[in-house]
Design a protein around this motif. Sequence first.
Motif, short mmCIF file in Angstrom:
data_model
loop_
_atom_site.label_atom_id
_atom_site.label_comp_id
_atom_site.label_asym_id
_atom_site.label_seq_id
_atom_site.Cartn_x
_atom_site.Cartn_y
_atom_site.Cartn_z
N HIS A 319 0.83 -1.20 0.00
CA HIS A 319 0.00 0.00 0.00
C HIS A 319 0.87 1.26 0.00
CE1 HIS A 319 -3.56 2.37 0.50
NE2 HIS A 319 -3.17 2.85 1.66
N ALA A 320 1.92 1.26 0.81
CA ALA A 320 2.81 2.42 0.85
C ALA A 320 3.45 2.67 -0.51
CB ALA A 320 3.88 2.22 1.93
N ARG A 321 3.88 1.60 -1.16
CA ARG A 321 4.50 1.75 -2.48
C ARG A 321 3.48 2.24 -3.51
NH1 ARG A 321 8.17 -3.31 -4.14
NH2 ARG A 321 8.73 -1.81 -5.76
N MET A 322 2.28 1.67 -3.49
CA MET A 322 1.26 2.08 -4.45
C MET A 322 0.86 3.54 -4.26
SD MET A 322 -1.04 -1.39 -4.26
CE MET A 322 -2.41 -0.78 -5.23
N CYS A 323 0.92 4.03 -3.01
CA CYS A 323 0.56 5.42 -2.72
C CYS A 323 1.74 6.37 -2.90
CB CYS A 323 0.03 5.54 -1.30
SG CYS A 323 -1.55 4.72 -1.04
N GLY A 324 2.90 5.84 -3.30
CA GLY A 324 4.07 6.69 -3.51
C GLY A 324 4.66 7.24 -2.23
N PHE A 327 8.84 9.31 2.07
CA PHE A 327 9.45 10.06 3.15
C PHE A 327 9.26 9.34 4.48
CE2 PHE A 327 8.44 13.28 -0.09
CZ PHE A 327 9.70 13.87 -0.24
N ASP A 328 10.20 9.59 5.40
CA ASP A 328 10.20 8.88 6.67
C ASP A 328 8.86 9.00 7.39
OD1 ASP A 328 12.78 8.14 6.20
OD2 ASP A 328 13.68 9.32 7.81
N LEU A 331 6.24 6.74 5.97
CA LEU A 331 6.45 5.32 6.27
C LEU A 331 6.07 5.01 7.71
CD1 LEU A 331 9.84 4.77 4.41
CD2 LEU A 331 7.53 4.30 3.59
N VAL A 332 6.38 5.92 8.62
CA VAL A 332 5.98 5.72 10.02
C VAL A 332 4.47 5.70 10.14
CG1 VAL A 332 5.97 6.76 12.32
CG2 VAL A 332 8.09 6.70 11.00
N TRP A 333 3.83 6.63 9.48
CA TRP A 333 2.37 6.68 9.54
C TRP A 333 1.76 5.43 8.92
CZ3 TRP A 333 -2.18 6.92 6.75
CH2 TRP A 333 -3.28 7.47 7.43
N ALA A 334 2.36 4.95 7.82
CA ALA A 334 1.87 3.73 7.18
C ALA A 334 1.99 2.53 8.10
CB ALA A 334 2.63 3.47 5.88
N LEU A 335 3.08 2.47 8.87
CA LEU A 335 3.27 1.36 9.80
C LEU A 335 2.25 1.41 10.93
CD1 LEU A 335 4.87 -1.10 10.67
CD2 LEU A 335 6.52 0.43 11.78
N ARG A 336 1.95 2.61 11.42
CA ARG A 336 0.95 2.67 12.49
C ARG A 336 -0.44 2.37 11.95
NH1 ARG A 336 -2.16 5.75 16.20
NH2 ARG A 336 -1.93 4.80 18.25
N GLN A 337 -0.67 2.70 10.69
CA GLN A 337 -1.94 2.36 10.06
C GLN A 337 -2.16 0.85 10.11
OE1 GLN A 337 -2.01 3.35 5.88
NE2 GLN A 337 -4.15 3.95 5.96
N ASP A 360 7.00 15.34 11.84
CA ASP A 360 8.09 14.57 11.26
C ASP A 360 8.16 13.19 11.90
OD1 ASP A 360 9.37 14.84 13.77
OD2 ASP A 360 10.59 16.52 13.09
N ALA A 361 9.05 12.34 11.37
CA ALA A 361 9.10 10.95 11.81
C ALA A 361 9.46 10.83 13.28
CB ALA A 361 10.11 10.18 10.95
#
Length: 418
Positions: A319-324, A327-328, A331-337, A360-361
């Motif tokens: 999902h993170a890759r598909m959404c482009g 930035f750090d 990626l942190v927000w994607a992990l908590r998602q 920021d991260a």
Amino acid sequence: MRTTVITNVRPWGTTAADLVIRGHQFAEILPAHTAQLAAADEVIAGEGLVALPGLVNTHAHVDKSWCGKPWQSYAGQATTAGRIAHERKMRAGLGIPSVEVTRATLTEMLRSGTTAIRSHVDVDLGVGLSGLDIVREAITDLAPQLRYQLVAFPQDGVLRRPGVDKLLRRAAAAGVDAIGGLDPAGIDRDPVGQLNLLFDIAGDYGCQIDIHLHDPGALGAFEMELIIERIRATNLIGKVNLAHGFAIADLPASRQEELAAEFAELGVSFTTVAPLGRPVLPQDVLRRAGVRVGLGTDGFRDLWAPYGTGDLLHVAVNHARMCGQRFDEQLVWALRQATAGGLEFVGVTDQSLTDDVTADANTLTQHYRQRDFAPGIQADLLLVEAQNAMDALVSLPTRHLVMLAGTVIARDGELVGC
């Protein structure tokens, strides 16, 4: 009350700490190597590993996999209707649904770190409501502390199969968390009729609604507008989820923002399984508006497709890759998602994603450290070898330890406590 101490771990990749767990909950976060170990019932050496909250799978189909069964060659037509027909033809021969199959599916999820699940369970004229009982039995037997919600899901359609409406009403009356829907236009060819029925049942019994919405473009957007109208009319605010929701990705940016604002106002959430080759949810638009988005594995190793492992981190990376997202802080927000940010989908309302979309991260990880490992929070966690939170997402590390409600249930990818 049993006390466990995990020494020298880095919550969210931040400063090393000792985690004290009493019973099922976190009790203290202490500086590394300062916890009193003599009185602990169990001491786990964290060895500098990164500690993360357990993964939350917000869109699963745990009743449908052929995990643990002989290989099944795909033979269906590559359409939604074709896959439904193929599944209906083959499932009885595979013993689906069954406690055995559901246990095998749950095992794949648990050993990779999933500690909370929202699962759709087929409700139709062939299986009735038996799938719901089967899934509950499998969860209670395998992992009774697992937090979960179930959706009574009409995979074969609602209106086109007379009698399914009564099954959904019975499921709602019996206390199921949500009733599902499926492409009100594309499958039932009567969007007004299907949605009126679903909202009537939810209004009568107070359950949630979780609709699979694959219909694209203007048709899907029209269905979204109908859903918004019905939420306003019935006051089912905060009780509707749209799974997939590809149509919003097909719209102009201005219309995406307008819909996102209405979804946020009405508490409409989205779940996505990050399917390859399909339109990508406008993650940044939804996030800025404050719309919750959960991640799920969908079905895997099932009669729809042979792919998937049950590992939600794979979905989070896709999902993170598909959404482009590069930035750090993204990626942190994607992990908590994929972790504690998804807990609202299983009824936990005090651990939502931060509203600060400009942080920021470092700010995010410090915030999540304090929030996700705070005293009183259920002790679901993963220990992984990673440099930081971003690396813990993109490297797909081995789950060295998985803990569910204060009990170790997996080590190095193998179940030990179930």
